[in-house]
Design a protein around this motif. Structure first.
Motif, PDB file in Angstrom:
ATOM      1  N   HIS A  49     -10.084 -41.320 -12.996  1.00  0.00           N
ATOM      2  CA  HIS A  49      -8.847 -42.043 -12.719  1.00  0.00           C
ATOM      3  C   HIS A  49      -8.461 -41.942 -11.242  1.00  0.00           C
ATOM      4  O   HIS A  49      -8.046 -42.925 -10.616  1.00  0.00           O
ATOM      5  CB  HIS A  49      -7.720 -41.499 -13.592  1.00  0.00           C
TER       6      HIS A  49
ATOM      7  N   LEU B 214      -9.645 -37.413 -15.592  1.00  0.00           N
ATOM      8  CA  LEU B 214      -8.730 -37.276 -14.461  1.00  0.00           C
ATOM      9  C   LEU B 214      -9.454 -37.643 -13.168  1.00  0.00           C
ATOM     10  O   LEU B 214      -8.949 -38.400 -12.331  1.00  0.00           O
ATOM     11  CB  LEU B 214      -8.228 -35.833 -14.392  1.00  0.00           C
TER      12      LEU B 214
ATOM     13  N   GLU C 189      -1.874 -40.624 -13.941  1.00  0.00           N
ATOM     14  CA  GLU C 189      -2.745 -39.591 -14.500  1.00  0.00           C
ATOM     15  C   GLU C 189      -2.050 -38.753 -15.565  1.00  0.00           C
ATOM     16  O   GLU C 189      -2.715 -38.163 -16.399  1.00  0.00           O
ATOM     17  CB  GLU C 189      -3.372 -38.730 -13.388  1.00  0.00           C
TER      18      GLU C 189
END
Lengths: 258, 258
Positions: free
Chosen positions: A31, A28, A14
């Motif tokens: 992910h 984010l 990340e």
């Protein structure tokens, strides 16, 4: 949706997502869920659910609106006043905010209990490990020696000394059936959900219409700030929170924009 | 989001989803994408993108609004008038509407060309097979012997005798960068996207704000109905379509509800 494809999928960590990217939070989140699926923590459908949430967050302006902040403060007060507060963890919650949930549990002396719609022993074990890697000491939900009444499926399974006997339960990203069944048991429900019209926030004592990655740390911050508050102050915060107004403000924001 | 979890994930065939379920279309869509991921057709992020789309569709009322129907008719007219129309296929499109795209290609004498953001030989082959199983005879995008100017990534790769030389391109669920690059090449772009504010529909000659599983069959139906129409009639349909009005109506519907 197209916008989701504008950052390559080959981000491995990340940290590779640029923090100044206009859609940093969304990337984010995506992910973390993707990693959760790969690790066996999150069901594939969790990726779909998260995408759905991301659209509501986009319309909400990707920020904690004032009524959500008030809800998060009221939720923190409920957890602090509770005799036995429990934070319910599913695959998306574990993937998105494992350390943040541990922090909130610490700040409110709450239990963490895993509860999955698509329950398998492998997923339960993977999530418990993941929470422990993020600092959890005790994780409930593995015993599953009690049942929520009037609920089919695996998600009726709870721990007798956990959600079953809890007085206040935080149920983030929860399905409507389970939220209703918990409400029917007389529990005080705190729900995090980005769609103010879905059933879970509609039945919640405190509906928190916010992205979980913003909501949970903010709840922990409120709890830490209120650590020394007296019962009267906490009750005052709870009284002052208006759930109808919060749901309306969230819907208004989503519908009409900024 | 919670609502997505109210039907068990263990549906193996789409026939198991009850057609009278209030969220039948959404469940069907999610199931097809999930199957696509399992088959290697759809990238995991496609599940997230579809979830995002499903939230916009929910706010849109999960129906083809009048301006979308007009856009679909105008898009059909564009395809029929084109010298060389191409329908671009990505992993979500292949998972969701393989047979429907083949039907649309047949009705408009268009080419089908695979174009992926996350391009691998395996995915290209899996999608080509999947399209052929659904009746496609020729599938482009395997040669990839030309490049769209000013575009990074694998998605610049196109066939010289396909998208590269096409005059009209249908790009469903396309990312903004690619939609802009195609527009810069002077192509007439027809875009299907459930978020009227994203860049792809904003740059499209014909923005179609509708769920692809409703849009593509409806475009094919319009094309079949217009099969014998003269150039003048087709041009009239195109002239009558107002893209700004269509984008505004879609946003208004999403924002204000029914």
């Amino acid at each position: 949706m197209s916008e989701d494809e504008t950052v390559p999928a080959d981000v491995t960590h990340e940290e590779e997502i640029p923090e100044d990217h206009p859609r940093y939070q969304d990337l984010l989140t995506r992910h973390r869920i993707e990693t959760g699926v790969e690790k066996g923590i999150t069901h594939l459908q969790g990726m779909h659910a998260e995408g759905r949430g991301s659209a509501f967050d986009y319309l909400l302006g990707e920020e904690t609106i004032p009524s959500a902040d008030a809800a998060e403060r009221a939720a923190a007060a409920h957890l602090l006043l509770a005799d036995h507060p429990v934070l319910s963890i599913n695959g998306n919650v574990a993937a998105l905010v494992p350390g943040e949930m541990v922090d909130l549990a610490d700040a409110t002396d709450a239990d963490l209990e895993i509860n999955l719609f698509n329950r398998t022993d492998e997923r339960i074990a993977a999530i418990a490990d993941h929470l422990r890697e993020h600092g959890a000491t005790e994780v409930k939900g593995l015993e599953a020696d009690a049942r929520i009444p009037n609920l089919d499926h695996q998600r009726a399974k709870v721990d007798a000394d956990g959600i079953y006997e809890a007085d206040v339960v935080l149920v983030p990203l929860e399905d409507g059936d389970r939220a209703e069944a918990l409400e029917a048991m007389g529990k005080t429900e705190l729900v995090i959900d980005l769609n103010p019209l879905s059933r879970s926030p509609q039945v919640a004592e405190v509906p928190i219409v916010d992205n979980i990655i913003r909501a949970v740390p903010n709840m922990a911050a409120h709890a830490q700030e209120l650590a020394d508050a007296g019962e009267g102050e906490l009750e005052g915060i709870i009284e002052a929170f208006d759930r109808e107004e919060a749901l309306e403000e969230a819907e208004e924001r989503i519908r009409s924009g900024l």
